[in-house]
Motif scaffolding. Structure first.
Motif, PDB file in Angstrom:
ATOM      1  N   THR A   1     -17.149  10.455  60.616  1.00 26.04           N
ATOM      2  CA  THR A   1     -17.705  11.356  61.051  1.00 26.04           C
ATOM      3  C   THR A   1     -17.075  12.590  60.149  1.00 26.04           C
ATOM      4  O   THR A   1     -16.352  12.317  59.304  1.00 26.04           O
ATOM      5  CB  THR A   1     -17.048  11.640  62.378  1.00 26.04           C
ATOM      6  OG1 THR A   1     -15.364  11.944  62.267  1.00 26.04           O
ATOM      7  CG2 THR A   1     -17.176  10.782  63.599  1.00 26.04           C
ATOM      8  N   PRO A   2     -17.778  13.558  60.099  1.00 27.61           N
ATOM      9  CA  PRO A   2     -17.443  14.375  58.890  1.00 27.61           C
ATOM     10  C   PRO A   2     -15.943  15.015  59.504  1.00 27.61           C
ATOM     11  O   PRO A   2     -15.273  15.056  60.043  1.00 27.61           O
ATOM     12  CB  PRO A   2     -18.246  15.894  59.470  1.00 27.61           C
ATOM     13  CG  PRO A   2     -19.470  15.114  60.014  1.00 27.61           C
ATOM     14  CD  PRO A   2     -19.151  14.131  61.188  1.00 27.61           C
ATOM     15  N   PRO A   3     -15.307  14.936  58.131  1.00 26.96           N
ATOM     16  CA  PRO A   3     -13.671  15.460  57.844  1.00 26.96           C
ATOM     17  C   PRO A   3     -13.698  17.034  58.770  1.00 26.96           C
ATOM     18  O   PRO A   3     -14.481  17.623  58.169  1.00 26.96           O
ATOM     19  CB  PRO A   3     -13.370  15.227  56.604  1.00 26.96           C
ATOM     20  CG  PRO A   3     -14.700  15.477  56.175  1.00 26.96           C
ATOM     21  CD  PRO A   3     -15.477  14.946  56.907  1.00 26.96           C
ATOM     22  N   PRO A   4     -12.466  17.514  58.862  1.00 27.26           N
ATOM     23  CA  PRO A   4     -12.536  18.857  59.312  1.00 27.26           C
ATOM     24  C   PRO A   4     -12.288  19.566  57.839  1.00 27.26           C
ATOM     25  O   PRO A   4     -12.553  18.726  56.623  1.00 27.26           O
ATOM     26  CB  PRO A   4     -10.835  19.097  59.583  1.00 27.26           C
ATOM     27  CG  PRO A   4     -10.651  17.808  60.276  1.00 27.26           C
ATOM     28  CD  PRO A   4     -11.489  16.446  58.985  1.00 27.26           C
ATOM     29  N   ALA A   5     -12.838  21.111  58.162  1.00 25.37           N
ATOM     30  CA  ALA A   5     -12.969  22.215  56.842  1.00 25.37           C
ATOM     31  C   ALA A   5     -11.902  22.423  56.167  1.00 25.37           C
ATOM     32  O   ALA A   5     -10.700  21.960  56.235  1.00 25.37           O
ATOM     33  CB  ALA A   5     -13.494  22.941  57.393  1.00 25.37           C
ATOM     34  N   THR A   6     -11.389  21.875  55.358  1.00 20.40           N
ATOM     35  CA  THR A   6     -10.172  21.483  54.370  1.00 20.40           C
ATOM     36  C   THR A   6     -10.168  22.681  53.349  1.00 20.40           C
ATOM     37  O   THR A   6     -11.722  22.381  52.532  1.00 20.40           O
ATOM     38  CB  THR A   6      -9.315  20.478  54.046  1.00 20.40           C
ATOM     39  OG1 THR A   6     -10.810  19.368  53.043  1.00 20.40           O
ATOM     40  CG2 THR A   6      -9.106  19.425  55.413  1.00 20.40           C
ATOM     41  N   GLY A   7      -8.926  22.947  52.403  1.00 15.78           N
ATOM     42  CA  GLY A   7      -9.113  24.074  51.603  1.00 15.78           C
ATOM     43  C   GLY A   7      -7.929  23.110  50.483  1.00 15.78           C
ATOM     44  O   GLY A   7      -6.368  23.066  50.572  1.00 15.78           O
ATOM     45  N   ILE A   8      -8.237  23.114  49.008  1.00 18.72           N
ATOM     46  CA  ILE A   8      -7.067  22.652  48.522  1.00 18.72           C
ATOM     47  C   ILE A   8      -6.118  23.702  48.174  1.00 18.72           C
ATOM     48  O   ILE A   8      -6.471  24.758  46.880  1.00 18.72           O
ATOM     49  CB  ILE A   8      -7.410  22.023  47.254  1.00 18.72           C
ATOM     50  CG1 ILE A   8      -9.027  20.935  47.338  1.00 18.72           C
ATOM     51  CG2 ILE A   8      -6.270  20.887  45.889  1.00 18.72           C
ATOM     52  CD1 ILE A   8      -8.530  19.600  48.168  1.00 18.72           C
ATOM     53  N   PRO A   9      -4.819  23.098  47.950  1.00 17.95           N
ATOM     54  CA  PRO A   9      -3.926  23.383  48.463  1.00 17.95           C
ATOM     55  C   PRO A   9      -3.524  23.979  46.739  1.00 17.95           C
ATOM     56  O   PRO A   9      -3.767  23.052  45.804  1.00 17.95           O
ATOM     57  CB  PRO A   9      -2.458  23.508  48.694  1.00 17.95           C
ATOM     58  CG  PRO A   9      -2.975  21.732  48.619  1.00 17.95           C
ATOM     59  CD  PRO A   9      -4.526  21.405  48.852  1.00 17.95           C
ATOM     60  N   GLN A  10      -2.800  24.849  46.563  1.00 17.75           N
ATOM     61  CA  GLN A  10      -2.833  24.707  44.594  1.00 17.75           C
ATOM     62  C   GLN A  10      -0.915  24.459  44.390  1.00 17.75           C
ATOM     63  O   GLN A  10      -0.659  23.698  42.928  1.00 17.75           O
ATOM     64  CB  GLN A  10      -2.511  26.665  44.806  1.00 17.75           C
ATOM     65  CG  GLN A  10      -3.648  27.190  44.333  1.00 17.75           C
ATOM     66  CD  GLN A  10      -3.516  28.272  43.810  1.00 17.75           C
ATOM     67  OE1 GLN A  10      -2.403  29.622  43.876  1.00 17.75           O
ATOM     68  NE2 GLN A  10      -4.456  29.557  43.510  1.00 17.75           N
TER      69      GLN A  10
END
Length: 232
Positions: free
Chosen positions: A68-77
């Motif tokens: 299933t599509p993964p959750p919306a994620t943001g790559i941390p700095q």
């Protein structure tokens, strides 16, 4: 299909002198936006592992297992491991079709390197040994949860007939949840008898490929049970 993120660090960091498993788990839960209830669930839809050994950690590999599509994620700095703050330089994402898991995996015999402590839970106790029944019954359950197809008969036959041909392992202690435990590290060779039906052989190869993504045993969301395929 499973989705995998590889997050590279600017410089390798030495995590061997501190218990990093809880920090890795906390980062993965935050990355996949897991709430408090999901944070403490027994079965989670993701795994986490270090890139490289703990004394030369070059990054983190996170895998979202369900089809299933993964959750919306943001790559941390930056990533935090206890007192260490690590700068992120690159992040790659790839999707891994379940039907391609057998592409580079032998159908009858496989040799694996277990690179972080692996253990199972058996009757409420930790069981730090590579028992073929536990290996494939637990992998099959997680594979099905991720959307993989496997019949009950093939799962039972594989779990019952899989053999541990050879091993070169040792016990490795680790700390998580504020307590000491232990798992096994090293190489294991697993296989099937010649009489195994074709469907069981296909499932054997599929689950060995899935193991490289999902990990082996209990605690794979904490970086435990990381495995690599070796040449025979």
């Amino acid at each position: 299909m499973p989705t995998q993120w590889t997050i590279n660090l600017a410089t390798p960091v030495d995590l061997s002198a501190q218990p990093y498993h809880d920090h890795l788990h906390a980062f993965a839960c935050g990355f996949f936006q897991e709430g408090d209830e999901a944070h403490h669930a027994d079965d989670k839809p993701f795994t986490a592992r270090l890139q490289g050994p703990p004394d030369k950690c070059a990054g983190v590999i996170l895998s979202w297992l369900p089809d299933t599509p993964p959750p919306a994620t943001g790559i941390p700095q930056r990533l935090r491991f206890g007192a260490h703050w690590c700068e992120v330089t690159e992040a790659r994402i790839q999707r891994i079709p379940l039907e391609r898991l057998t592409d580079s995996v032998p159908a009858r015999r496989v040799r694996l390197m277990v690179t972080t402590p692996a253990k199972f839970r058996q009757h409420g106790r930790d069981y730090p040994l590579p028992d073929p029944y536990l290996i494939y019954s637990t992998l099959a359950r997680r594979f099905r949860s991720a959307g993989g197809q496997a019949t009950d008969d093939d799962v039972r036959e594989l779990s019952r007939t899989a053999l541990l041909y050879a091993h070169n392992i040792h016990t490795e202690p680790y700390t998580w949840h504020g307590a000491r435990s232990a798992g096994f590290l090293g190489t294991i060779s697993l296989g099937l008898p010649r009489t195994a039906p074709p469907g069981v052989s296909r499932l054997f190869a599929t689950l060995n490929g899935f193991m490289v993504i999902a990990g082996l045993g209990h605690g794979t969301t904490h970086g435990l049970g990381s495995t690599e395929l070796l040449q025979q």
